[in-house]
Design an enzyme around this catalytic site. Structure first.
Site, PDB file in Angstrom:
ATOM      1  CG  ASP A 211       6.343  19.140  -0.438  1.00  0.00           C
ATOM      2  OD1 ASP A 211       7.414  18.941  -1.030  1.00  0.00           O
ATOM      3  OD2 ASP A 211       6.049  20.205   0.143  1.00  0.00           O
TER       4      ASP A 211
ATOM      5  CE1 TYR B 178       0.724  24.057  -5.444  1.00  0.00           C
ATOM      6  CE2 TYR B 178       1.090  26.360  -6.022  1.00  0.00           C
ATOM      7  CZ  TYR B 178       1.493  25.046  -6.045  1.00  0.00           C
ATOM      8  OH  TYR B 178       2.674  24.706  -6.669  1.00  0.00           O
TER       9      TYR B 178
ATOM     10  CG  ASP C  74       4.772  19.502   5.783  1.00  0.00           C
ATOM     11  OD1 ASP C  74       5.317  19.002   6.790  1.00  0.00           O
ATOM     12  OD2 ASP C  74       5.078  19.160   4.627  1.00  0.00           O
TER      13      ASP C  74
ATOM     14  NE  ARG D  89       6.903  22.111   2.154  1.00  0.00           N
ATOM     15  CZ  ARG D  89       8.188  21.795   2.273  1.00  0.00           C
ATOM     16  NH1 ARG D  89       8.706  21.594   3.477  1.00  0.00           N
ATOM     17  NH2 ARG D  89       8.956  21.684   1.219  1.00  0.00           N
TER      18      ARG D  89
END
Length: 330
Positions: free
Chosen positions: A39, A66, A80, A173
């Site tokens: 994103d 991540y 988010d 997310r």
């Protein structure tokens, strides 16, 4: 034409498509692709495929890692910080042990509902297109994902920072949203850094400015990760006769290759398996039984250049999966 991947560091504010367009413009290579969309809010490792390597994207090891900052007490339409705020609340007292216990419950196999604002297709349209058009009663089916490992790096309420190693298709997310829901306070993703994609790491990633500089200095090849290294497979050099058959998509007998450890994948990534297939096995009563088998992938080279990605099958054959036309042997 270059054949391989570049480990690009995608900055915040750019889409993955923006990065591909920039690389295409810089390299003047028409066919450029990427693996694992990030994103605009996210940054970090984005594997970019050049030329014929675009056909290998689906074969890349799919495990990812991540570093994610989760903001507790806020829920948004996009899960988010970029989305409309749906609810915001003051945090009650949260015990650190309670937070750690909650986060650890998200390790393992999960049934996860993707965000409404995502690129998943439903009835031919992207979910984010349906969301923006105001469509109501959109039913998003949960998907099975795996979180191999999750650990808390830091707790500074209202933010908790976690490191997540997970399978392809896992939405961080959604993970942020679900952790917030589990703590009964709500949550959304505040910041995201992809540290690993397969064997590509953030430490070895390069910025777009570095790519541009390398092109000016005529040393782009120094930045290219070979297909074998990107896919974590061995390389097998073959003779003229074998190369000719493989270049025409024919299977080739190659006894013993399936059990040769030189062509096995490395264990450095939690999800290096390239996918089980099934073979037909005759049982004692002569009926056919489907039995899963892990075929091994190998990069076949001819005169030092990649010719084809092949499977070393359970019956000792090399079976072409992807043949590079520009390396075809006549």
């Amino acid at each position: 034409m270059p054949l391989g991947f570049i480990n690009i560091y995608k900055p915040q504010g750019m889409t993955s498509h923006d990065v591909v367009a920039k690389v295409r413009k810089l390299t003047r290579i028409k066919r450029v692709g990427h693996a694992g969309t990030l994103d605009p809010l996210a940054e970090g490792v984005l594997p970019v495929a050049l030329g014929p390597a675009c056909r290998l994207v689906d074969y890349l090891p799919s495990g990812k890692q991540y570093l994610a900052a989760i903001l507790l007490g806020r829920t948004t339409a996009t899960d988010d910080l970029e989305g409309e705020v749906l609810e915001e609340r003051a945090l009650p007292y949260l015990d650190e042990d309670e937070i750690r216990s909650c986060v650890m419950r998200f390790e393992g196999n999960l049934s996860q509902t993707p965000p409404l604002y995502s690129a998943i297709r439903l009835d031919g349209k992207r979910l984010y297109q349906l969301a923006r058009s105001g469509a109501k009663d959109v039913v998003i089916k949960p998907r099975d994902v795996t979180v191999y490992k999750i650990e808390i790096v830091k707790i500074e309420l209202p933010t908790i920072t976690v490191r997540v190693a997970c399978s392809k298709g896992t939405y961080i997310r959604s993970l942020a949203r679900d952790i917030g829901a589990e703590l009964a306070v709500g949550g959304c993703l505040q910041k995201l850094l992809r540290e690993k994609a397969g064997l590509m790491t953030v430490e070895k990633s390069v910025r777009l400015a570095e790519v541009e500089e390398a092109i000016k200095d005529k040393r782009l090849e120094e930045l290219i990760v070979s297909p074998a290294d990107a896919l974590a497979v061995g390389t097998l050099n073959v003779d003229d006769a074998t190369a000719r058959k493989l270049s025409h998509g024919q299977k080739v007998d190659f006894p013993g290759l399936e059990h040769d450890s030189r062509y096995s994948t490395t264990p450095e990534c939690p999800d290096l398996a390239h996918g089980p297939r099934e073979r037909v096995v005759q049982s004692d009563d002569a009926s056919s039984v489907q039995e899963p088998v892990e075929d091994r992938l190998v990069m076949v080279a001819y005169h030092g250049h990649p010719l084809a990605l092949c499977r070393c099958t359970w019956d000792d054959k090399l079976e072409p999966e992807v043949v590079f036309a520009d390396q075809a042997v006549r």
